[in-house]
Design a protein around this motif. Structure first.
Motif, PDB file in Angstrom:
ATOM      1  N   ILE A 480      21.855 -55.758  -4.445  1.00  0.00           N
ATOM      2  CA  ILE A 480      22.845 -54.936  -3.750  1.00  0.00           C
ATOM      3  C   ILE A 480      24.183 -55.669  -3.849  1.00  0.00           C
ATOM      4  CG2 ILE A 480      23.554 -53.969  -1.526  1.00  0.00           C
ATOM      5  CD1 ILE A 480      21.158 -52.549  -2.766  1.00  0.00           C
ATOM      6  N   ARG A 481      25.235 -54.976  -4.308  1.00  0.00           N
ATOM      7  CA  ARG A 481      26.489 -55.637  -4.650  1.00  0.00           C
ATOM      8  C   ARG A 481      27.635 -55.199  -3.734  1.00  0.00           C
ATOM      9  NH1 ARG A 481      23.859 -54.193  -9.418  1.00  0.00           N
ATOM     10  NH2 ARG A 481      23.310 -55.980 -10.724  1.00  0.00           N
ATOM     11  N   PRO A 482      28.678 -56.026  -3.660  1.00  0.00           N
ATOM     12  CA  PRO A 482      29.899 -55.588  -2.978  1.00  0.00           C
ATOM     13  C   PRO A 482      30.737 -54.723  -3.903  1.00  0.00           C
ATOM     14  CG  PRO A 482      30.181 -57.819  -3.785  1.00  0.00           C
ATOM     15  CD  PRO A 482      28.760 -57.426  -4.119  1.00  0.00           C
ATOM     16  N   HIS A 483      31.294 -53.649  -3.376  1.00  0.00           N
ATOM     17  CA  HIS A 483      32.110 -52.728  -4.167  1.00  0.00           C
ATOM     18  C   HIS A 483      33.455 -52.511  -3.480  1.00  0.00           C
ATOM     19  CE1 HIS A 483      28.562 -51.249  -6.522  1.00  0.00           C
ATOM     20  NE2 HIS A 483      27.925 -51.579  -5.407  1.00  0.00           N
ATOM     21  N   ARG A 484      34.511 -52.559  -4.250  1.00  0.00           N
ATOM     22  CA  ARG A 484      35.801 -52.065  -3.794  1.00  0.00           C
ATOM     23  C   ARG A 484      35.943 -50.682  -4.412  1.00  0.00           C
ATOM     24  NH1 ARG A 484      39.313 -52.921   0.392  1.00  0.00           N
ATOM     25  NH2 ARG A 484      41.369 -52.095  -0.153  1.00  0.00           N
ATOM     26  N   LEU A 485      36.009 -49.653  -3.567  1.00  0.00           N
ATOM     27  CA  LEU A 485      36.010 -48.295  -4.095  1.00  0.00           C
ATOM     28  C   LEU A 485      36.878 -47.384  -3.241  1.00  0.00           C
ATOM     29  CD1 LEU A 485      34.043 -46.472  -2.099  1.00  0.00           C
ATOM     30  CD2 LEU A 485      32.231 -47.567  -3.389  1.00  0.00           C
ATOM     31  N   ALA A 486      37.105 -46.202  -3.783  1.00  0.00           N
ATOM     32  CA  ALA A 486      37.849 -45.165  -3.061  1.00  0.00           C
ATOM     33  C   ALA A 486      36.937 -43.972  -2.835  1.00  0.00           C
ATOM     34  CB  ALA A 486      39.086 -44.740  -3.849  1.00  0.00           C
ATOM     35  N   ILE A 487      37.205 -43.253  -1.750  1.00  0.00           N
ATOM     36  CA  ILE A 487      36.518 -41.998  -1.442  1.00  0.00           C
ATOM     37  C   ILE A 487      37.585 -40.917  -1.386  1.00  0.00           C
ATOM     38  CG2 ILE A 487      35.088 -40.754   0.207  1.00  0.00           C
ATOM     39  CD1 ILE A 487      34.103 -43.517   1.205  1.00  0.00           C
ATOM     40  N   GLY A 488      37.377 -39.861  -2.147  1.00  0.00           N
ATOM     41  CA  GLY A 488      38.342 -38.769  -2.184  1.00  0.00           C
ATOM     42  C   GLY A 488      37.790 -37.517  -1.525  1.00  0.00           C
ATOM     43  N   PHE A 489      38.638 -36.823  -0.781  1.00  0.00           N
ATOM     44  CA  PHE A 489      38.291 -35.533  -0.187  1.00  0.00           C
ATOM     45  C   PHE A 489      39.049 -34.448  -0.937  1.00  0.00           C
ATOM     46  CE2 PHE A 489      36.913 -36.649   4.453  1.00  0.00           C
ATOM     47  CZ  PHE A 489      35.937 -37.499   3.944  1.00  0.00           C
ATOM     48  N   TYR A 490      38.314 -33.476  -1.480  1.00  0.00           N
ATOM     49  CA  TYR A 490      38.893 -32.413  -2.289  1.00  0.00           C
ATOM     50  C   TYR A 490      38.620 -31.061  -1.629  1.00  0.00           C
ATOM     51  CZ  TYR A 490      39.524 -35.767  -6.093  1.00  0.00           C
ATOM     52  OH  TYR A 490      39.915 -36.836  -6.855  1.00  0.00           O
ATOM     53  N   ASN A 491      39.638 -30.190  -1.646  1.00  0.00           N
ATOM     54  CA  ASN A 491      39.496 -28.844  -1.090  1.00  0.00           C
ATOM     55  C   ASN A 491      40.021 -27.809  -2.063  1.00  0.00           C
ATOM     56  OD1 ASN A 491      38.391 -29.111   1.698  1.00  0.00           O
ATOM     57  ND2 ASN A 491      40.190 -30.430   1.966  1.00  0.00           N
ATOM     58  N   LEU A 492      39.441 -26.609  -1.960  1.00  0.00           N
ATOM     59  CA  LEU A 492      39.897 -25.495  -2.789  1.00  0.00           C
ATOM     60  C   LEU A 492      41.222 -24.963  -2.251  1.00  0.00           C
ATOM     61  CD1 LEU A 492      36.507 -23.666  -3.362  1.00  0.00           C
ATOM     62  CD2 LEU A 492      38.042 -24.457  -5.178  1.00  0.00           C
ATOM     63  N   ARG A 493      42.217 -24.978  -3.134  1.00  0.00           N
ATOM     64  CA  ARG A 493      43.533 -24.474  -2.772  1.00  0.00           C
ATOM     65  C   ARG A 493      44.081 -23.669  -3.953  1.00  0.00           C
ATOM     66  NH1 ARG A 493      41.978 -25.634   1.557  1.00  0.00           N
ATOM     67  NH2 ARG A 493      42.773 -27.234   3.003  1.00  0.00           N
ATOM     68  N   HIS A 494      44.223 -22.351  -3.719  1.00  0.00           N
ATOM     69  CA  HIS A 494      44.812 -21.479  -4.739  1.00  0.00           C
ATOM     70  C   HIS A 494      44.077 -21.600  -6.083  1.00  0.00           C
ATOM     71  CE1 HIS A 494      47.973 -21.048  -1.783  1.00  0.00           C
ATOM     72  NE2 HIS A 494      48.214 -22.347  -1.839  1.00  0.00           N
ATOM     73  N   GLY A 495      42.740 -21.620  -6.000  1.00  0.00           N
ATOM     74  CA  GLY A 495      41.936 -21.632  -7.214  1.00  0.00           C
ATOM     75  C   GLY A 495      41.743 -23.000  -7.833  1.00  0.00           C
ATOM     76  N   LYS A 496      42.258 -24.050  -7.185  1.00  0.00           N
ATOM     77  CA  LYS A 496      42.113 -25.408  -7.703  1.00  0.00           C
ATOM     78  C   LYS A 496      41.456 -26.293  -6.659  1.00  0.00           C
ATOM     79  CE  LYS A 496      44.123 -25.237 -11.800  1.00  0.00           C
ATOM     80  NZ  LYS A 496      43.364 -25.593 -13.043  1.00  0.00           N
ATOM     81  N   LEU A 497      40.637 -27.244  -7.118  1.00  0.00           N
ATOM     82  CA  LEU A 497      40.092 -28.277  -6.236  1.00  0.00           C
ATOM     83  C   LEU A 497      41.036 -29.469  -6.296  1.00  0.00           C
ATOM     84  CD1 LEU A 497      36.211 -28.607  -6.649  1.00  0.00           C
ATOM     85  CD2 LEU A 497      37.483 -28.470  -4.509  1.00  0.00           C
ATOM     86  N   VAL A 498      41.731 -29.709  -5.194  1.00  0.00           N
ATOM     87  CA  VAL A 498      42.745 -30.751  -5.190  1.00  0.00           C
ATOM     88  C   VAL A 498      42.412 -31.799  -4.134  1.00  0.00           C
ATOM     89  CG1 VAL A 498      44.543 -29.212  -6.033  1.00  0.00           C
ATOM     90  CG2 VAL A 498      44.188 -29.447  -3.583  1.00  0.00           C
ATOM     91  N   ARG A 499      42.807 -33.037  -4.420  1.00  0.00           N
ATOM     92  CA  ARG A 499      42.546 -34.127  -3.484  1.00  0.00           C
ATOM     93  C   ARG A 499      43.578 -34.097  -2.357  1.00  0.00           C
ATOM     94  NH1 ARG A 499      42.173 -40.082  -5.817  1.00  0.00           N
ATOM     95  NH2 ARG A 499      44.456 -39.992  -5.786  1.00  0.00           N
ATOM     96  N   GLU A 500      43.086 -34.085  -1.129  1.00  0.00           N
ATOM     97  CA  GLU A 500      43.967 -34.042   0.031  1.00  0.00           C
ATOM     98  C   GLU A 500      43.856 -35.270   0.921  1.00  0.00           C
ATOM     99  OE1 GLU A 500      43.018 -30.257   1.872  1.00  0.00           O
ATOM    100  OE2 GLU A 500      44.530 -29.260   0.638  1.00  0.00           O
ATOM    101  N   HIS A 501      42.870 -36.123   0.647  1.00  0.00           N
ATOM    102  CA  HIS A 501      42.741 -37.336   1.450  1.00  0.00           C
ATOM    103  C   HIS A 501      42.015 -38.379   0.602  1.00  0.00           C
ATOM    104  CE1 HIS A 501      42.718 -39.670   5.158  1.00  0.00           C
ATOM    105  NE2 HIS A 501      41.448 -39.977   4.936  1.00  0.00           N
ATOM    106  N   ARG A 502      42.416 -39.658   0.766  1.00  0.00           N
ATOM    107  CA  ARG A 502      41.789 -40.750   0.022  1.00  0.00           C
ATOM    108  C   ARG A 502      41.771 -41.981   0.905  1.00  0.00           C
ATOM    109  NH1 ARG A 502      43.349 -45.302  -2.874  1.00  0.00           N
ATOM    110  NH2 ARG A 502      42.240 -45.740  -4.840  1.00  0.00           N
ATOM    111  N   VAL A 503      40.663 -42.703   0.884  1.00  0.00           N
ATOM    112  CA  VAL A 503      40.558 -43.961   1.590  1.00  0.00           C
ATOM    113  C   VAL A 503      39.957 -44.989   0.630  1.00  0.00           C
ATOM    114  CG1 VAL A 503      38.278 -43.384   2.547  1.00  0.00           C
ATOM    115  CG2 VAL A 503      39.675 -45.137   3.648  1.00  0.00           C
ATOM    116  N   GLU A 504      40.474 -46.208   0.641  1.00  0.00           N
ATOM    117  CA  GLU A 504      39.955 -47.285  -0.190  1.00  0.00           C
ATOM    118  C   GLU A 504      39.396 -48.373   0.715  1.00  0.00           C
ATOM    119  OE1 GLU A 504      41.672 -50.460  -3.478  1.00  0.00           O
ATOM    120  OE2 GLU A 504      42.402 -48.387  -3.547  1.00  0.00           O
TER     121      GLU A 504
END
Length: 845
Positions: A480-504
């Protein structure tokens, strides 16, 4: 390959005894078509009275003189070594030999251009093949200065690591006497000679020096060589690396030579980089290939510092060379050239390769256990390059970008012209970042396997109430390893899935709580490892997976799309997703993909799924539908687009019905046309291969096409097409030629193997299973390493993907406990069959 190995213990003992000052190597390339004269004078110090050996592979040794004392070659030379006894504190060794040209891409390769009959030579020495050109202490930590003197036809270009001097001409023959190199390892020395066409330019280094530049290719390809573009990318790379490495380019000049029948993409010879001439585009190529050429150019340039200026002590730190160059070339491509989505390409291509390699039974730590040269050769793989590059990207995220570059700059200054181990780099990164990296290194670099990350999400119907990242590891590799990563939250907006929130954040352990995400509205798509910072497989939660599958083509960011493509592909390979569902997903979404490498990688995965993973009972129908859909996509694609081009190419490779044959024939003879699509020479060969695949063309059509294109490319395409002939007799002929005809050069063998594997009816290969296992031990013992590997991998009848093939493979492994390197190739082949069988079982459910 008897008698050509070198163990790490032998290398360590020799390094303890010997320090090399210089080599003077005189080569006469006018002797014959088979051999050249190689005269080597080595000056070295040693422990008085000690014994050791120097490496040499030669047809005949004429003279061995040690400190003025003549030794009998028949006594001191055997297999690949010249024995040296009674050494003094200071020694001078002279060896005169006849060395052999090769047609395998190892040592000094000789090629005759079928267009004009001209001879072209180039060297390829990594790992242990400088000994095929001159006598040498063949190990990376015995650096020395090399001075080459070369006699060759006066009209040739002759290139080595030092700037090319004015030759001394005598009639039709000339001699070039190169200046000594700095202290470098033998495997990055180079000789390229022949009537190459050359374009010259220059640039100014960060320390004010003028650096001469050259771009070389065969004369018959010179009309296609876009040297100005190569120079532009080179200048961009120089500026980027000199700034970020804080160290001027370490050599006197920089030549880039595109050479025939090359085994790899390129090789980082100091100041004289060789590239495969498939990067000289005589026909249209995909944007993916164009981008790959840029990444390769910058990969080799990065090696001038990391690998050539500072070199690993032994091959267990091979990853320090290749992984760093993978990472450095990708970031430079993204930030210094027009190919801004290079990290998307890295995710789609390199990381797919890494995940595949890391799940084979032969997986190994990034820092592999390298006991001898055979271990090195089999470890030029997806772990060394792609996983290592991925782990370095994670390390940059872990210590911080600025600290990473600062540590690398300090490393170059401290260890210039020397040899290092992994710890030497980590010391500098610890100093610049303040992070302790011993434990990080142990977990990431000294253990094998890939982790899987999942999100555990609880909500009240709308808002997240708790969020955790779960980490697991396979039973065989439970780290089991340590990871530096990001989590993205995507929502449907006007026919596109766009990222609206990110945490690292840092993720460590089997469960990591992420309290900062509680209280946020649950998004349509949660993407772990957003921006692809770490190296791990990801699984989407149920809601995110439904969103991704329904709206994959609507994800706005190319890198996010590539991560989702990769996650679904990985689930298919792991038999978690039905292969036939993956086929539908690809065909329904690929038309909207904008990134050429993502298209190319995904369509290759589609081919694997159709030919190996779907249930054999339904395969023919899925194969036919996939090809039909690809042609439909080609018709609907933007005229002249990269997507249109790729859809046609992959349609030709999967064509399987009479209607498909009519389309291929119509495209080839002009009766059918797509706006913006030209049927040039190379695409014409691919269409012909599709006809051959379906029994609609054969030897007569191949011979006619070869008559019209009797070039090196044409001969290779013809070999591939002949091996595709869809009869048992055709497959047998291809098999026998590759196994028995040692005159076939590496590129012909490689292409014949590709054609051999290309079959709509895999049962054509069934009669060759027993013959294959009867032959491979002899191939391994009698051929050079590269040729043996090409043949053993290329002729394995993988398209059968059957339980009978798996049983035959296991039986051979039980009966053949040695040699380990050969067994590894067969074990990997078996793993591919077993994975295909598991996927087929999943497809039935």
């Amino acid at each position: 390959m008897p008698g050509e190995n070198l163990t790490r213990l032998e290398a360590q003992e020799r390094q303890r005894l010997v320090e090399v000052a210089s080599y003077d190597v005189a080569l006469d390339l006018t002797v014959s078509d088979e051999v050249f004269s190689s005269a080597t004078t080595v000056r070295f110090s040693a422990e008085p009275g000690a014994s050791t050996f120097i490496d040499l592979i030669a047809r005949r040794v004429h003279k061995v003189v040690l400190n003025g004392r003549a030794l009998d070659p028949r006594t001191v030379f055997a297999e690949s070594r010249v024995q040296l006894d009674g050494l003094r504190e200071q020694n001078v060794l002279e060896i005169l030999a006849d060395a052999e040209y090769t047609n395998t891409g190892e040592g000094l390769h000789r090629f005759v251009d079928p267009v004009d009959g001209e001879v072209y030579l180039y060297s390829q020495f990594e790992v242990p093949d400088s000994r095929r050109m001159f006598a040498v202490f063949e190990q990376p930590d015995l650096k020395a200065s090399f001075r080459f003197t070369v006699t060759a036809p006066a009209r040739w270009q002759v290139v080595s690591n030092s700037p090319t001097p004015e030759p001394v001409v005598s009639g039709d023959i000339a001699t070039w006497s190169f200046a000594p190199t700095p202290r470098i390892s033998s495997y990055i020395t180079a000789l390229v000679a022949g009537p190459y066409d050359v374009v010259r330019s220059e640039l100014t280094s960060s320390d004010g020096r003028t650096i001469p530049l050259g771009v070389f290719c065969r004369a018959s390809l010179s009309e296609y060589m876009d040297a100005d573009y190569v120079f532009e990318k080179t200048r961009q790379g120089f500026a980027y690396f000199e700034e970020h490495f804080d160290y001027p380019y370490p050599f006197e000049k920089y030549d880039q030579l595109f050479v025939p029948e090359f085994n790899a993409g390129a090789m980082e010879n100091a100041g004289a980089v060789t590239f495969t001439e498939t990067y000289v585009f005589r026909s249209k190529v995909t944007d993916a290939v164009k981008e790959r050429r840029v990444v390769t150019i910058l990969h080799e340039l990065a090696h001038m510092w990391f690998g050539d200026l500072v070199t690993m002590k032994w091959w267990d730190d091979l990853w320090l060379n290749e992984s760093f160059a993978e990472w450095a070339s990708t970031i430079a491509t993204a930030e210094a050239t027009e190919w801004h989505e290079a990290w998307t390409t890295f995710q789609a291509m390199e990381k797919t390769w890494a995940y595949r390699q890391d799940q084979l039974p032969s997986t190994h730590p990034v820092v592999a256990e390298i006991n001898d040269l055979e271990d090195v050769l089999v470890n030029f793989d997806g772990i060394t390059y792609a996983k290592g590059g991925s782990v370095l990207k994670q390390l940059v995220a872990w210590v911080g970008r600025d600290a990473f570059f600062a540590g690398v700059a300090a490393y170059f200054k401290k260890h210039e012209w020397g040899n290092t181990e992994l710890r030497d780099l980590l010391v500098e990164l610890e100093a610049t970042s303040g992070r302790e990296l011993g434990e990080w290194s142990k977990l990431w670099l000294e253990t094998a396997g890939v982790n899987t990350l999942r999100a555990e999400i609880e909500d009240d119907g709308e808002t997240i109430t708790s969020f955790a990242v779960l980490q697991s590891a396979p039973d065989d590799y439970p780290t089991i390893r340590p990871h530096r990563l990001a989590i993205g939250f995507y929502n449907l907006r006007h026919g596109k899935l766009v990222r609206e929130h990110r945490v690292e954040l840092d993720v460590d352990g089997e469960r990591t709580e992420v309290p900062q995400l509680a209280g946020i509205r649950r998004p349509d798509l949660v993407l772990l490892n957003d921006d692809d910072l770490t190296y791990a497989k990801i699984r989407l939660d149920e809601r995110s997976l439904e969103t991704a599958l329904a709206h994959l083509s609507d994800i706005d960011e190319p890198l996010a799309r590539a991560i989702v493509w990769g996650a679904v592909w990985d689930a298919t390979r792991d038999a978690e997703t039905r292969p036939s569902d993956y086929v539908r997903l690809v065909l329904q979404n690929i038309a909207a993909e904008t990134e050429s490498t993502t298209i190319r990688t995904t369509l290759n995965q589609l081919v694997t799924t159709v030919r190996l993973y779907v249930d054999p009972a339904t395969r023919q129908g899925i194969l036919e539908q996939a090809a039909t859909d690809l042609w439909r996509l080609a018709e609907q694609a933007e005229a002249g687009s990269d997507a249109q081009f790729q859809f046609v190419k992959f349609f030709a490779g999967l064509a399987s019905t009479a209607e498909h044959v009519d389309t291929l024939r119509g495209l080839r003879d002009g009766a059918i046309a797509l706006e913006g699509l030209a049927i040039d020479t190379d695409l014409g060969w691919e269409l012909l291969e599709g006809l051959v695949l379906n029994g609609a063309a054969g030897e007569a059509e191949i011979a006619k096409a070869l008559e019209a294109d009797n070039t090196a490319n044409g001969q290779q395409a013809a070999a591939r097409a002949r091996a595709t002939i869809a009869t048992a007799e055709g497959k047998l002929a291809a098999f026998e030629a590759v196994i028995n005809d040692t005159s076939l050069p590496n590129a012909i063998v490689r292409n014949a193997a590709l054609g051999f594997q290309h079959a709509n009816d895999a049962t054509l290969l069934q009669p060759l299973v027993e013959r294959y296992f009867d032959q491979i031990a002899a191939v391994w013992s009698e051929r050079s390493y590269h040729m043996a590997e090409t043949i053993i991998v290329g002729l394995y009848p993988a398209p059968l993907a059957s339980r009978e093939l798996a049983e035959a493979t296991r039986a051979w492994l039980e009966e053949n406990p040695e040699p380990p390197a050969l067994r590894r190739l067969v074990i990997e082949a078996l793993a591919g069959v077993e994975r295909a069988l598991a996927a087929q079982d999943r497809d039935r459910r």
